[in-house]
Design an enzyme around this catalytic site. Structure first.
Site, PDB file in Angstrom:
ATOM      1  N   HIS A  34       0.822  -1.212   0.000  1.00  0.00           N
ATOM      2  CA  HIS A  34       0.000   0.000   0.000  1.00  0.00           C
ATOM      3  C   HIS A  34       0.860   1.267   0.000  1.00  0.00           C
ATOM      4  O   HIS A  34       2.042   1.250   0.375  1.00  0.00           O
ATOM      5  CB  HIS A  34      -0.947   0.013   1.206  1.00  0.00           C
ATOM      6  CG  HIS A  34      -0.230  -0.002   2.524  1.00  0.00           C
ATOM      7  ND1 HIS A  34       0.331   1.128   3.084  1.00  0.00           N
ATOM      8  CD2 HIS A  34       0.020  -1.014   3.398  1.00  0.00           C
ATOM      9  CE1 HIS A  34       0.882   0.831   4.236  1.00  0.00           C
ATOM     10  NE2 HIS A  34       0.720  -0.469   4.457  1.00  0.00           N
ATOM     11  N   ARG A  86      -6.059   0.960   4.116  1.00  0.00           N
ATOM     12  CA  ARG A  86      -4.882   1.457   3.408  1.00  0.00           C
ATOM     13  C   ARG A  86      -4.488   0.528   2.256  1.00  0.00           C
ATOM     14  O   ARG A  86      -3.919   0.982   1.263  1.00  0.00           O
ATOM     15  CB  ARG A  86      -3.715   1.631   4.379  1.00  0.00           C
ATOM     16  CG  ARG A  86      -3.292   0.397   5.160  1.00  0.00           C
ATOM     17  CD  ARG A  86      -2.286   0.780   6.236  1.00  0.00           C
ATOM     18  NE  ARG A  86      -1.765  -0.347   7.008  1.00  0.00           N
ATOM     19  CZ  ARG A  86      -2.346  -0.868   8.070  1.00  0.00           C
ATOM     20  NH1 ARG A  86      -3.518  -0.385   8.486  1.00  0.00           N
ATOM     21  NH2 ARG A  86      -1.788  -1.878   8.723  1.00  0.00           N
ATOM     22  N   GLU A 114      -2.170  -6.965   7.675  1.00  0.00           N
ATOM     23  CA  GLU A 114      -0.836  -6.819   8.241  1.00  0.00           C
ATOM     24  C   GLU A 114      -0.681  -7.718   9.467  1.00  0.00           C
ATOM     25  O   GLU A 114      -1.664  -8.201  10.042  1.00  0.00           O
ATOM     26  CB  GLU A 114      -0.618  -5.338   8.619  1.00  0.00           C
ATOM     27  CG  GLU A 114       0.723  -4.987   9.236  1.00  0.00           C
ATOM     28  CD  GLU A 114       1.922  -5.356   8.382  1.00  0.00           C
ATOM     29  OE1 GLU A 114       2.192  -6.573   8.271  1.00  0.00           O
ATOM     30  OE2 GLU A 114       2.590  -4.444   7.859  1.00  0.00           O
ATOM     31  N   HIS A 197       0.393  -5.696   2.573  1.00  0.00           N
ATOM     32  CA  HIS A 197       1.210  -5.011   3.575  1.00  0.00           C
ATOM     33  C   HIS A 197       2.624  -5.580   3.603  1.00  0.00           C
ATOM     34  O   HIS A 197       2.897  -6.653   3.058  1.00  0.00           O
ATOM     35  CB  HIS A 197       0.552  -5.164   4.949  1.00  0.00           C
ATOM     36  CG  HIS A 197      -0.885  -4.747   4.968  1.00  0.00           C
ATOM     37  ND1 HIS A 197      -1.289  -3.486   5.323  1.00  0.00           N
ATOM     38  CD2 HIS A 197      -2.020  -5.433   4.630  1.00  0.00           C
ATOM     39  CE1 HIS A 197      -2.614  -3.409   5.228  1.00  0.00           C
ATOM     40  NE2 HIS A 197      -3.077  -4.574   4.803  1.00  0.00           N
TER      41      HIS A 197
END
Length: 371
Positions: A34, A86, A114, A197
């Site tokens: 991201h 995100r 993440e 992530h």
């Protein structure tokens, strides 16, 4: 026999080139971290906290989409992302930038989230209170080792793990890859975008490139740099040879890292004295945390960044200078000074290329600016 004689010349050539077996089909996997988030600006343990992109992060996502379109990877057939905004906003911005070139819309999967940092979530990575409570060695273990788990989150979340090691995060990301992403790579011409992530992508890269367990924590995945793997649709394994032979026979990555001019500038900027990447590289290489890089730490650190083609090229120059100027051992100040010199050398080479100047003209420019 008469039919074969009437075959046009190009058909005969094609038949000869294929022989008895048509070449295997090719699909492509594009991995993308991201863009910058609000907590990337001031390094914070973000984990499953749903922190949005900054305006810079949105620009980075759009630039990644433009770069994919320019390089011929615009026809995305499937897209996968995490449940965190995100990542999915980055994915949607990229797909929107590709426009009519793609028919995909992202599938969100929590297994691409993440790493869960437990009780550390929301705390600055360099918070002195955190260091005072747990000690630098323990924090290093949680951040840099494969199996260290931070204290669990209290109270427990409504869904998901309370804490994870990097290995835990890798395992769930690989489960998602095997049962959801891999089937989308089975047809010739498929292009799959996976926006996620740093830690989930490190896990996937370590699997695709057969990275040793002790090197996984050192893998560096920059924001918004597309990482492209070509897959054989029959074996569903990366088909291109690994690029960038490295130290001790270690070989780099099957992937191509799409570095735009803007991405190169970001790497150069981050390697200036006091830059985030300079300090991050030094800290990750300084295994015993004594503020001094030994030849063994430098060798291992260089292997760890070998999958990042742009960063590896710069790191290799830095290591060469360390060996020449300091006999293979250096402090953070030495490291920053060498990194700045290397980046300046590369900048001057780029000036020579852009202005069609003879090799070595950059040295004269350097002397002018320092007089």
């Amino acid at each position: 026999e008469a039919m074969r004689r009437r075959l046009p010349a190009h058909a005969a050539v094609r038949r000869f080139a294929w022989g008895r077996r048509k070449p295997a089909g090719v699909s492509r996997l594009v991995l993308l971290r991201h863009g910058q988030s609000e907590w990337n600006k001031d390094p914070t343990f973000t984990g499953w906290c749903d922190i949005p992109l900054t305006e810079r992060g949105r620009r980075e996502a759009r630039q990644a989409g433009e770069l994919l379109l320019k390089r011929g990877y615009g026809h995305v057939t499937r897209a996968f992302t995490s449940e965190l905004s995100r990542a999915w906003e980055t994915c949607e911005i990229v797909l929107d930038t590709l426009g009519s070139a793609t028919a995909a819309w992202p599938t969100r999967d929590w297994r691409l989230n993440e790493r869960m940092y437990g009780a550390l979530q929301g705390i600055g990575k360099h918070d002195p209170k955190l260091k005072a409570k747990y000690g630098e060695q323990q924090l290093w273990e949680w951040r840099r080792s494969l199996r260290g788990r931070p204290p669990p989150l209290e109270p427990p979340p409504a869904f998901g793990p309370r804490t994870e090691s990097l290995a835990d995060c890798r395992d769930r990301a690989l489960a998602c890859f095997e049962d959801a992403v891999k089937p989308a790579l089975k047809n010739d011409g498929d292009v799959v975008l996976l926006a996620a992530h740093s830690n989930t992508l490190r896990g996937l890269i370590s699997h695709l490139d057969d990275v040793d367990d002790d090197e996984i924590p050192g893998l560096h995945v920059p924001n918004s740099v597309p990482i492209v793997y070509d897959f054989d649709t029959t074996t569903q394994r990366p088909r291109q040879p690994k690029l960038g032979a490295c130290l001790d026979g270690h070989r780099a990555s099957h992937a191509r890292w799409l570095l735009s001019e803007e991405n190169q500038k970001k790497i150069f900027s981050a390697l200036q004295p006091g830059g985030l990447l300079t300090r991050a590289l030094f800290d990750s290489w300084d295994v015993n945390s004594d503020g001094l890089l030994s030849p063994e730490e430098i060798s291992k650190g260089l292997r760890a960044v070998s999958t990042d083609i742009g960063l590896f090229a710069i790191a290799r120059r830095i290591v060469r200078r360390i060996n020449i100027d300091y006999g293979g051992t250096c402090t953070l100040d030495d490291y920053e000074r060498i990194a700045a010199d290397v980046v300046e050398d590369l900048r001057l080479v780029e000036v020579e290329r852009q202005h069609h100047l003879p090799p070595g003209s950059g040295d004269a420019l350097r002397r002018q600016t320092t007089q």
